[in-house]
Write an enzyme that holds these catalytic residues in place. Sequence first.
Site, short mmCIF file in Angstrom:
data_model
loop_
_atom_site.label_atom_id
_atom_site.label_comp_id
_atom_site.label_asym_id
_atom_site.label_seq_id
_atom_site.Cartn_x
_atom_site.Cartn_y
_atom_site.Cartn_z
N LYS A 1 7.40 3.10 -7.27
CA LYS A 1 7.83 2.74 -5.91
C LYS A 1 9.01 1.77 -5.90
CE LYS A 1 3.53 3.66 -3.37
NZ LYS A 1 2.69 4.20 -4.44
N HIS B 1 8.17 3.14 -0.94
CA HIS B 1 6.84 3.67 -0.62
C HIS B 1 7.02 4.82 0.37
CE1 HIS B 1 2.76 4.25 0.13
NE2 HIS B 1 2.33 3.00 0.30
N HIS C 1 -0.72 2.95 -7.75
CA HIS C 1 -0.30 2.90 -6.36
C HIS C 1 0.80 1.84 -6.21
CE1 HIS C 1 -0.48 3.64 -2.14
NE2 HIS C 1 -0.88 2.41 -1.84
N PHE D 1 -4.14 2.89 4.01
CA PHE D 1 -4.71 2.34 5.24
C PHE D 1 -6.01 3.09 5.53
CE2 PHE D 1 -1.26 0.32 8.14
CZ PHE D 1 -0.97 -0.61 7.14
N CYS E 1 -1.33 6.96 3.02
CA CYS E 1 -0.66 6.88 1.72
C CYS E 1 -1.42 7.58 0.60
CB CYS E 1 -0.41 5.42 1.35
SG CYS E 1 0.39 4.50 2.67
N GLU F 1 -5.60 -3.71 -7.34
CA GLU F 1 -5.39 -2.67 -8.35
C GLU F 1 -5.41 -3.26 -9.75
OE1 GLU F 1 -2.82 1.45 -8.83
OE2 GLU F 1 -2.07 -0.11 -7.49
#
Length: 797
Positions: A319, A324, A287, A389, A155, A298
Amino acid sequence: MTENNNRAVITGLGMICAIGNSVDEAWNNAINSVSGIHKTTTLDTTDCYADLAAEVKCDTLGDFEGSEDADRSAQLCIKAAGEAMKDAGLDDFAGDPKASVIIGSCVGGAVSISDYYEHGKKASDVTKMPISSIAPQVAGQCHAGGVVTNIANACAAGTISIAYACELIRAGKADVVLAGGSDTFAAVPYAGFLSLHALDADGCSPFNRCTGITLGEGSGVVVVESYEHAKARNAKMYCEVLGAGVSSDAHHITAPRPDGEGQMEAINRAIKNSGLKKSDIGYVNAHGTGTAKNDDAEFLSLHTIFDGENDNLSVSSTKAMTGHCLGAAGAIEAVFSIKALTTNTVVPTLGFKDEDMDKLAEKAGKIDFCPNKAHEKELTSVMNNSFAFGGNNASIIFSKEAGNVTVKEEKKPLVITGIGVVTPSGNGVDTYVANAVKNEALTEANLRSSVGKEDYNALGLKMSFYRKLDNFSLLQAVSGMEALKDADYTVTDDNATDIGIIVGTSEGALGTCCDFQSMITEKGNASGSAFKFPNTVYNAAGGYLSICSGIKGYNVTVTNGAQSGLASMAYAMSVLRSGQENAMLATGSDENSDIMTELFGKLGVTSESVVTPFAGNDGFVLSDGSASVLIEDEKAARERGARIYCHAAGYGMAHSNVKFGTLTGSEAGLTNAVNNALADAGMTIDDIDAVFGFANGMKAVDDVEIKGLTAVFGDKLAEKPVVELKEVLGESRAAAATTAAAHAALMFAGKIHSQEAYSIAADGSVSKTNVEASKLNNVLVVAYGAGGSYTAIVLSK
């Protein structure tokens, strides 16, 4: 804007996502709070608790020559890239060696993987599967001749691609780069996130409910140019790219550090590299996935960095509209960030109800999270964050002002201080050297490496960690840790952010992806394995390596065929030259599982018998392995008393467009890469004493090497012994490329005294010869990527 020689500007934008098939359409829907999240129409959701997705609706994805050979991910990217090119006023690069393509992705050709298992295992699906197919196909449409590669950092891939584009420009390696990301909504990620119970059944609500993500798809592409190149052609300039930061959590393969340490490291690096103050950032495109762990980390990161330093910060997550989009997310959100900057508009975070506002106000403090509706705001600089990830973090800053960019490439001396190898004939430097001295020819037509308890015990690794890793990650972990041990480099809390990792791989986690897809094809999308899914991302190997080593610095996975092993070294050299790290592990890894044997067999490129280079065969011996080299700033290495194998003197990369999966006709790419490497090292052909080549016994590959090297060296090539290690190691793709560099380093250090080689005459005829280590001062190492991409590295005694 003031002129300097270190500036990267954005001159073109392209995007396709669930809320628009163009930048204008997507932007208008974003500022009008339109969500693209609906019930999926493409995947079977039987027995699945969540059935929502943000899918692209477009009837023109296949409207280009060769579209039948491209996965949906490549088709999305080609559409976005075409829009970006047109927006920038660019037509065709016509092979320009300083025009590059860098594309990020998480799942690559996942639709083709699904097609393969659901529709009869067709060979035509195989070349569409790997992430490495995307950038070369984009390059094929615009005819880029420079650096062409893919970033596979899940991502964070789209954001890192733009950051790498800027590094190439600031290093003088590129004038213009198409950079971005692309991913599709497909069975593997859908079933995988279901298995983790990470999907929100009601649609994601970032910084609000935080009960899960909603998957999307799409592509974002920006044109990044040097200021001088853009000015010379009178291009419009949207903004400047001032700085970026990349880091690694070294914590967990799927969950972020709860304390936000890695995220804050990336954000602070971006601010430092931009020359800005924290108070200069007016807006952050977060994000913001909608999961509790991600959003809480975050929240903490943003408050820790900006509270008391910036009381006028706006933050939002798009998002909730686009879903996403995984590897495309950072690039799509970069386009939204640039549009926000240039229109002085903060885009909204959707999903807040009246009863949510008090809770938001309590958590937000003085930060404006822009609930539900866009609003106007005078903006000078904006930030885009992406966390992935593997614990990979990336942050990038766009600005209307020139700023004071601190990342400037300097050709400082670099040295190789550590080597780790995993091969089918054994693991570790001592074992490798012993086998190299024997120089025994291949005896099997299909080779596989292995690692086990003995390797882990020798490196101080726990078997409980071993059991979490797939085979690809196991190979990488052992060679990487072996290189650190060989270099006597101890990672501590004090230096953990001073060292980074670049993993190069041709197929990466493709075998694990196929295994996962095979399972859900048989049992349904509700049957995904939460144990297997994390290993389907290509950057899992780099993530695991950071966890077991404790490395928290720069962490990137690059993939574009067999040359990726050398491309990792080139990238590492760039990071070191720009002063972002003092040391970098550069690696090449690829596996040969039953699935990989099947896929290569479908392509008809492997041999059922042992073959040797230059013998005119139609296939190669499939192999695997991993090789890692620790490259350090020479000053830092000498200060810690490191043993030095050799110098990494220069690198070059180039591309020559041929159909992805083929190589014939692309020898000009090899020639350009070699010439670029020689120029970078400040050398001529007369300085090179030997070449470490990539011939593997397949005529199409061997012929390109002969033609490309002959074009560079002419009659003098006969005087340069060409070492072909695949004669004894097989075709291990990215692993073979880095192993060749490691082998040369071992010869410089006197560990290997002589090596059988080939002499190539000007007429292309080949004969056997020998090379003595004592006579080597400078060597050239070359590697290829199917589709016409090449990397060359110069190593010096």
